[in-house]
Each structure stands twice: as C-alpha cells, then as structure tokens.
Design a protein around this motif. Structure first.
Motif, mmCIF file in Angstrom:
data_model
loop_
_atom_site.group_PDB
_atom_site.id
_atom_site.type_symbol
_atom_site.label_atom_id
_atom_site.label_comp_id
_atom_site.label_asym_id
_atom_site.label_seq_id
_atom_site.Cartn_x
_atom_site.Cartn_y
_atom_site.Cartn_z
ATOM 1 N N GLU A 233 0.852 -1.185 0.000
ATOM 2 C CA GLU A 233 0.000 0.000 0.000
ATOM 3 C C GLU A 233 0.887 1.233 0.000
ATOM 4 O OE1 GLU A 233 -3.543 2.431 2.327
ATOM 5 O OE2 GLU A 233 -2.619 0.719 3.349
ATOM 6 N N LEU A 234 0.632 2.140 -0.929
ATOM 7 C CA LEU A 234 1.383 3.388 -1.026
ATOM 8 C C LEU A 234 0.630 4.504 -0.304
ATOM 9 C CD1 LEU A 234 2.381 3.314 -4.805
ATOM 10 C CD2 LEU A 234 3.590 2.314 -2.854
ATOM 11 N N GLY A 235 1.370 5.399 0.343
ATOM 12 C CA GLY A 235 0.726 6.518 1.028
ATOM 13 C C GLY A 235 -0.339 6.052 1.979
ATOM 14 N N THR B 17 9.231 6.956 0.420
ATOM 15 C CA THR B 17 8.995 8.289 -0.111
ATOM 16 C C THR B 17 9.097 8.180 -1.620
ATOM 17 O OG1 THR B 17 9.906 9.346 1.863
ATOM 18 C CG2 THR B 17 9.770 10.687 -0.143
ATOM 19 N N TRP B 18 8.029 8.486 -2.302
ATOM 20 C CA TRP B 18 7.963 8.225 -3.736
ATOM 21 C C TRP B 18 9.138 8.828 -4.480
ATOM 22 C CZ3 TRP B 18 2.292 10.312 -3.856
ATOM 23 C CH2 TRP B 18 1.471 9.427 -3.123
ATOM 24 N N GLY B 19 9.738 7.983 -5.324
ATOM 25 C CA GLY B 19 10.826 8.442 -6.175
ATOM 26 C C GLY B 19 12.164 8.585 -5.489
ATOM 27 N N LEU C 229 5.449 9.623 -8.141
ATOM 28 C CA LEU C 229 4.509 8.524 -7.960
ATOM 29 C C LEU C 229 4.541 7.591 -9.170
ATOM 30 C CD1 LEU C 229 2.255 6.986 -6.583
ATOM 31 C CD2 LEU C 229 0.632 8.716 -7.389
ATOM 32 N N LEU C 230 4.545 8.159 -10.363
ATOM 33 C CA LEU C 230 4.594 7.330 -11.565
ATOM 34 C C LEU C 230 5.887 6.520 -11.610
ATOM 35 C CD1 LEU C 230 3.263 6.511 -14.228
ATOM 36 C CD2 LEU C 230 4.386 8.478 -15.301
ATOM 37 N N HIS C 231 6.999 7.149 -11.281
ATOM 38 C CA HIS C 231 8.285 6.441 -11.255
ATOM 39 C C HIS C 231 8.248 5.296 -10.248
ATOM 40 C CE1 HIS C 231 12.522 5.639 -11.467
ATOM 41 N NE2 HIS C 231 12.756 6.081 -10.239
ATOM 42 N N ASN D 294 -4.805 14.783 -15.356
ATOM 43 C CA ASN D 294 -3.492 14.788 -15.989
ATOM 44 C C ASN D 294 -2.664 13.588 -15.539
ATOM 45 O OD1 ASN D 294 -4.186 17.196 -17.203
ATOM 46 N ND2 ASN D 294 -3.062 18.476 -15.746
ATOM 47 N N PHE D 295 -2.796 13.234 -14.245
ATOM 48 C CA PHE D 295 -2.054 12.058 -13.782
ATOM 49 C C PHE D 295 -2.571 10.789 -14.449
ATOM 50 C CE2 PHE D 295 -1.374 8.414 -10.993
ATOM 51 C CZ PHE D 295 0.019 8.445 -10.921
#
Length: 213
Positions: free
Chosen positions: A71-73, A124-126, A155-157, A182-183
């Motif tokens: 799970e992210l965030g 932490t993303w990225g 986040l995408l990375h 946009n995301f």
C-alpha cells in the motif's frame, strides 16, 4: 498520503475526520482506526476512497491469499490492514514522519498470527526505491493518493519500479482537480488503465492499472 491538507467539502462532512476513532467492519473483523488530524493532517484520517477500496477487495476483486501486496501513502493503514486480514503478505508504506502513527494502527488491528505478514516500511515516492526490488509486488494499492501535482512524476516512477508484467495496481480517488486527470493521462502512457467502479454517492472512482489487463 502527503502530509498536508487540501480542500474538501466543508461542514458536517469534515466532522468525521476529527473523531479520535473511526470504526469499520471488514473481513469478519471490527477495525478501529485511530485518527489525529492535528498531528498529521490528511495522513491521519480515513478518507472515503480507502473504505471503498477495502470493500472492493473484500468483494473479491482478486485472490489475496499469498498475493504479495504493497500500500502506497497508507496514512492510517486501513487498506493494508484489510489486505492482510484477507490473506495477503502486505508492505504498508508512507513517509518516515507518519510511520509510528501508521504502525500503531496496524499493530492494534491485526491478530498476533497475522502481524508477521504485515510490514510497515518507509517509502517516499521516487527517493528510497533502492530498498525495494524492481517488480517486487503482485498488487499495488493506493487510496486517495492522486491530488498533489508536484508528486505525480515521483509517484509514476515509483509505480513503474514496483510493477512487473504480472502486477495489478488498484487506485481509488475522487477527481477534485483538473490535474488529477493529468495524472491519469500520464498513467495511460505507461500502463493500461480501466475504470472498474464508480461510487456516485461518495464520488469516488476505482481504477485498475497494469501492463496487460
């Protein structure tokens, strides 16, 4: 979740975020999530998107027993807790500042025999992706993590790093701002994205994302 507030419907709808406990029933368990808006803001309360994702998982969105999940965030950890109760070995992640709060909810709501299958870990993303193997997880979960435009590239990375060809990403969110779309457009350049559910009462979407859906 990022540790900063954002606009939400004012009035009665906000009162639930200031309650010290939020109670849920999932996977034949009563789950009591401690909330503390004053301490961590949006990271320390349960948003509708998290509850909806838990319901979706419980209804059999996929076989979770033995499925490696992250799970992210995670914020309060509700989604990760439910994934663990449904049989997944799950890594429940957030930024370092939120980890002690997150860990307290995970430990309070998982029976002793399930706790070894739930790992609370910094992500932490990225940034600290080196501590995660590429393509490590079968299932990536994110509830209401799409709202800060400055986090989208990281986040995408992160999603690209954690995914393999077999992985499935489930994201739930409310589309609050134009940049949220946009995301989704950024996601569609790298993955196949399909909307699998929309809750009109809560105005929350569930997206299923992967390389070969």
């Amino acid at each position: 979740m990022a540790l900063m507030p954002y606009e939400e419907t004012a009035g009665v709808g906000l009162q639930k975020f200031h309650k010290p406990l939020a109670t849920f029933s999932f996977a034949n368990h009563t789950i009591q999530i401690r909330q503390d808006w004053s301490q961590l803001g949006v990271a320390a309360v349960v948003w509708d998107a998290a509850g909806l994702l838990c319901t979706y998982l419980e209804m059999g969105a996929g076989e979770l027993r033995g499925c490696s999940a992250v799970e992210l965030g995670a914020g309060t950890g509700l989604v990760g807790i439910v994934a663990a109760l449904l049989g997944a070995p799950v890594t429940i992640t957030d930024r370092k500042v939120a980890l002690e709060f997150l860990k307290s909810n995970v430990q309070a709501n998982l029976p002793p025999h399930i706790q070894p299958n739930a790992f609370v870990k910094e992500l932490t993303w990225g940034q600290n992706l080196g501590s995660y193997s590429p393509g490590e997880f079968d299932l990536i979960l994110g509830a209401d993590i799409i709202y800060l435009e400055e986090t989208f590239a990281d986040l995408l990375h992160t999603l690209e790093h954690l995914c393999s060809k077999r992985s499935v990403i489930l994201l739930t969110c409310r589309i609050r701002y134009e940049w949220d779309n946009n995301f989704l457009a950024m996601l569609e350049r790298q993955f196949t994205v399909s909307k699998v559910h929309y809750d009109s009462e809560k105005d929350v979407h569930i997206y299923k994302v992967g390389f070969n859906l």
